[in-house]
Design a protein around this motif. Structure first.
Motif, PDB file in Angstrom:
ATOM      1  N   TYR A  85      34.460  43.056  41.367  1.00 44.27           N
ATOM      2  CA  TYR A  85      35.791  42.473  41.503  1.00 44.27           C
ATOM      3  C   TYR A  85      36.608  43.264  42.530  1.00 44.27           C
ATOM      4  N   ALA A  86      37.414  42.542  43.304  1.00 44.06           N
ATOM      5  CA  ALA A  86      38.239  43.160  44.350  1.00 44.06           C
ATOM      6  C   ALA A  86      39.656  43.372  43.836  1.00 44.06           C
ATOM      7  N   ARG A  87      40.179  44.579  44.019  1.00 43.95           N
ATOM      8  CA  ARG A  87      41.545  44.872  43.592  1.00 43.95           C
ATOM      9  C   ARG A  87      42.513  44.401  44.666  1.00 43.95           C
ATOM     10  N   VAL A  88      43.472  43.567  44.283  1.00 40.46           N
ATOM     11  CA  VAL A  88      44.423  42.964  45.214  1.00 40.46           C
ATOM     12  C   VAL A  88      45.832  43.145  44.656  1.00 40.46           C
ATOM     13  N   SER A  89      46.821  42.789  45.470  1.00 41.73           N
ATOM     14  CA  SER A  89      48.207  42.884  45.014  1.00 41.73           C
ATOM     15  C   SER A  89      48.596  41.698  44.150  1.00 41.73           C
ATOM     16  N   GLN A  90      47.963  40.526  44.409  1.00 42.15           N
ATOM     17  CA  GLN A  90      48.266  39.323  43.620  1.00 42.15           C
ATOM     18  C   GLN A  90      47.005  38.476  43.502  1.00 42.15           C
ATOM     19  N   VAL A  91      46.635  38.150  42.276  1.00 44.34           N
ATOM     20  CA  VAL A  91      45.390  37.435  42.020  1.00 44.34           C
ATOM     21  C   VAL A  91      45.545  35.948  42.346  1.00 44.34           C
ATOM     22  N   ARG A  92      44.635  35.447  43.182  1.00 50.54           N
ATOM     23  CA  ARG A  92      44.668  34.033  43.544  1.00 50.54           C
ATOM     24  C   ARG A  92      43.294  33.365  43.447  1.00 50.54           C
ATOM     25  N   GLU A  93      42.211  34.124  43.593  1.00 49.70           N
ATOM     26  CA  GLU A  93      40.881  33.535  43.628  1.00 49.70           C
ATOM     27  C   GLU A  93      39.955  34.228  42.637  1.00 49.70           C
ATOM     28  N   HIS A  94      38.836  33.556  42.342  1.00 51.85           N
ATOM     29  CA  HIS A  94      37.808  34.159  41.502  1.00 51.85           C
ATOM     30  C   HIS A  94      37.389  35.513  42.072  1.00 51.85           C
ATOM     31  N   GLY A  95      37.115  36.450  41.158  1.00 60.18           N
ATOM     32  CA  GLY A  95      36.605  37.747  41.588  1.00 60.18           C
ATOM     33  C   GLY A  95      37.668  38.736  42.006  1.00 60.18           C
ATOM     34  N   GLU A  96      38.937  38.478  41.667  1.00 59.91           N
ATOM     35  CA  GLU A  96      40.028  39.382  42.012  1.00 59.91           C
ATOM     36  C   GLU A  96      40.704  39.913  40.755  1.00 59.91           C
ATOM     37  N   PHE A  97      41.281  41.132  40.859  1.00 62.64           N
ATOM     38  CA  PHE A  97      42.110  41.646  39.773  1.00 62.64           C
ATOM     39  C   PHE A  97      43.249  42.466  40.362  1.00 62.64           C
ATOM     40  N   ALA A  98      44.330  42.581  39.589  1.00 59.89           N
ATOM     41  CA  ALA A  98      45.514  43.326  40.012  1.00 59.89           C
ATOM     42  C   ALA A  98      46.050  44.095  38.816  1.00 59.89           C
ATOM     43  N   VAL A  99      46.643  45.241  39.092  1.00 63.44           N
ATOM     44  CA  VAL A  99      47.232  46.075  38.037  1.00 63.44           C
ATOM     45  C   VAL A  99      48.693  46.317  38.370  1.00 63.44           C
ATOM     46  N   ARG A 100      49.572  45.971  37.403  1.00 59.41           N
ATOM     47  CA  ARG A 100      51.005  46.207  37.575  1.00 59.41           C
ATOM     48  C   ARG A 100      51.540  46.792  36.276  1.00 59.41           C
ATOM     49  N   GLY A 101      51.558  48.111  36.194  1.00 60.63           N
ATOM     50  CA  GLY A 101      52.034  48.761  34.980  1.00 60.63           C
ATOM     51  C   GLY A 101      51.144  48.444  33.797  1.00 60.63           C
ATOM     52  N   ALA A 102      51.733  47.794  32.778  1.00 59.91           N
ATOM     53  CA  ALA A 102      50.981  47.462  31.569  1.00 59.91           C
ATOM     54  C   ALA A 102      50.314  46.095  31.659  1.00 59.91           C
ATOM     55  N   LEU A 103      50.371  45.462  32.837  1.00 57.18           N
ATOM     56  CA  LEU A 103      49.769  44.147  33.018  1.00 57.18           C
ATOM     57  C   LEU A 103      48.515  44.240  33.888  1.00 57.18           C
ATOM     58  N   PHE A 104      47.451  43.600  33.422  1.00 59.76           N
ATOM     59  CA  PHE A 104      46.236  43.425  34.203  1.00 59.76           C
ATOM     60  C   PHE A 104      46.069  41.943  34.453  1.00 59.76           C
ATOM     61  N   ASP A 105      45.962  41.540  35.699  1.00 59.36           N
ATOM     62  CA  ASP A 105      45.618  40.166  36.037  1.00 59.36           C
ATOM     63  C   ASP A 105      44.184  40.146  36.544  1.00 59.36           C
ATOM     64  N   VAL A 106      43.384  39.220  36.061  1.00 58.97           N
ATOM     65  CA  VAL A 106      42.004  39.098  36.523  1.00 58.97           C
ATOM     66  C   VAL A 106      41.609  37.629  36.533  1.00 58.97           C
ATOM     67  N   PHE A 107      40.869  37.235  37.567  1.00 60.02           N
ATOM     68  CA  PHE A 107      40.350  35.866  37.651  1.00 60.02           C
ATOM     69  C   PHE A 107      38.852  35.942  37.410  1.00 60.02           C
TER      70      PHE A 107
END
Length: 235
Positions: A85-107
């Motif tokens: 998975y690729a770490r990005v600033s904002q998740v938009r596509e499959h295979g991406e994740f983002a970390v913002r404090g206590a939030l994890f976004d992952v597609f």
């Protein structure tokens, strides 16, 4: 259910990788096949010639996350990165994740929508799907499955295996190869899917992923289609 094991839609040994949505659909089928008891799977002739990861690959590299589960944040980042998975600033596509404090976004691969993981201390407080365009959260879910992001593993052991097999297979100076250099640095080189056998001690074919009692319906033109596909590979 009717499953479609889609083609990569790339030319053999071209320097382009399949779109992440295609990879997601393929991994979903590979994850589903071993336990499938009834249904129809459609697969093209060229896909039958491709070597695939062993049957254990998808299950061994998948993550199961549940609401209320204790979670190691650094461990999750490492696990996602190791799974491709690729770490990005904002998740938009499959295979991406983002970390913002206590939030994890992952597609996750195999999911129709990305998931927002809300942490409370070291516990998963909630799991919610969200819209990748508006970033607005939707209904809660109890559990998610995170499939690996690629058919190609890029952890340290797999990279080491690739480097050894590459030097055995190709003459000359490996450092002059863009493919060799990128993989050595953990970069998924475009079109690396065609080098898949160099990452595994053993690979599998599509039939190896099917249950033992699968019935195969084969068109009479299959041999001709396979010959055509193989000619394109040799070319």
């Amino acid at each position: 259910p009717v499953l479609h094991f889609v083609e990569w839609e790339t030319l053999p040994y071209d320097a382009f990788s399949p779109h992440q949505d295609i990879v997601s659909q393929r991994l979903t089928v590979l994850a589903t096949l071993p336990a499938l008891r009834n249904g129809i799977v459609v697969v093209s002739a060229p896909s039958l010639l491709q070597r695939l990861p062993p049957r254990s690959y998808v299950s061994s590299r998948s993550l199961q996350l549940k609401s209320g589960q204790r979670l190691d944040r650094d461990g999750l980042v490492k696990a996602l990165t190791t799974s491709g998975y690729a770490r990005v600033s904002q998740v938009r596509e499959h295979g991406e994740f983002a970390v913002r404090g206590a939030l994890f976004d992952v597609f996750p691969m195999g999911s129709e929508a990305p998931v927002r993981i809300d942490l409370f201390d070291d516990d998963i407080d909630s799991l919610r799907h969200f819209d990748p365009q508006t970033q607005i959260s939707d209904d809660k879910v109890d559990e998610i499955s995170v499939l690996p992001a690629s058919e190609i593993p890029l952890d340290d052991d797999s990279i080491r295996a690739f480097r050894e097999r590459y030097r055995e297979r190709f003459e000359g100076q490996p450092s002059r190869s863009r493919v060799y250099s990128d993989i050595s640095n953990g970069i998924a080189h475009g079109g690396i899917e065609y080098y898949l056998p160099m990452f595994f001690e053993e690979t599998a074919g599509f039939f190896d992923h099917c249950p033992g009692d699968t019935l195969f319906l084969v068109p009479p033109e299959l041999d001709a289609l396979l010959d055509t596909a193989w000619s394109e590979i040799e070319e």
